[in-house]
Design an enzyme around this catalytic site. Sequence first.
Site, short mmCIF file in Angstrom:
data_model
loop_
_atom_site.label_atom_id
_atom_site.label_comp_id
_atom_site.label_asym_id
_atom_site.label_seq_id
_atom_site.Cartn_x
_atom_site.Cartn_y
_atom_site.Cartn_z
CB CYS A 113 -0.55 0.54 -4.77
SG CYS A 113 -0.54 0.05 -6.51
CG HIS A 253 3.01 -1.21 -2.88
ND1 HIS A 253 2.19 -2.25 -3.25
CD2 HIS A 253 3.19 -0.44 -3.98
CE1 HIS A 253 1.88 -2.11 -4.54
NE2 HIS A 253 2.48 -1.02 -5.00
CG ASN A 283 2.53 -3.24 -7.96
OD1 ASN A 283 1.61 -3.44 -7.17
ND2 ASN A 283 2.95 -2.02 -8.26
#
Length: 326
Positions: A113, A253, A283
């Site tokens: 990520c 994020h 996400n």
Amino acid sequence: MIYAEIVATGGCVPERVVPNDFFNYLVDDADTWIASRTGIRERRFASPKESTSDLATAAARSALARANMEPGELDCIIVGTSTPDMYLPATACMVQKNIGAKNAVAFDMNAVCSGFIFGVETADNFIRSGKYRRVMVIGADTYSKILDFDDKGTCPLFGDGASAVILGATEEKRGILQSMIFSDGGGWELIQVPSSGSRCPVTAETIAAHDNTFKMSGKQVFVFATDVIPRIIEQVTTRAGVSVGDLDYIIPHQANVRIIDFISKKTGLGKERFLLNLDRYGNTAAASVGLALDENLRNGTLKPGQLVLIMGFGGGLSWGGALIRL
């Protein structure tokens, strides 16, 4: 001195919208259960025929169009992804072919990520060194392809998407003013796909055990994220010679709104300064930071001259941030 400025951004999410009630088979009143724990209301899933490179290509074309730039003007393409089209070749090479960027070197980067942030720092270093003048960084993932849909602790969290940013050389002090990236391999087991490579090749047995799907130790990752995010905010701003209070916005994020709530309280930064879209996309892994950056540039929230900190964290363990003067 050479700086890397943002020339243009682009983004792409699949058409299929997956609301929280899709997961009612896992838990009663899934919408309330998921939203209260994560802030996510819906996400996008790629179609069976849609791959990471397809989304990355669309994001790349969007950025090129906004920059009014020909693909042949790109010197380098970096794709941050942990869900490539295949083990080899690099997904970036597929994107290069798709958009016709015949003069660009292309390669993938896997920092899970954090991939977009790692790609931005790499591109910044290329440009500052004078090696390249125009670099495209893409964050793209299709986690719907690797989720265990029997695991209520992970499968409702993720969505698919891609984002792109074109960075260009400038002698004016704007663009990326400072960036930092970090890794801690001591925590690699917290986020993984156990059966996915040479360590444990995919077999009928590992498929039956769901070991070829995404695994995450959620509580430990929460502790990790809430520890490193305040540190990266402080470290990047200090190294750049600005105060945290000088920041106009932070683009983190997009993992879990509870993480952002915790960070807001811990740092004293109002939640309104954190730009979020995880309620609509979930996400999206390496795509998340770039998608929020692109969206807020297009809708006018982000304006020239503002000071913005982008940051990511994820498997590896990995984390980092970049301070940008728009």
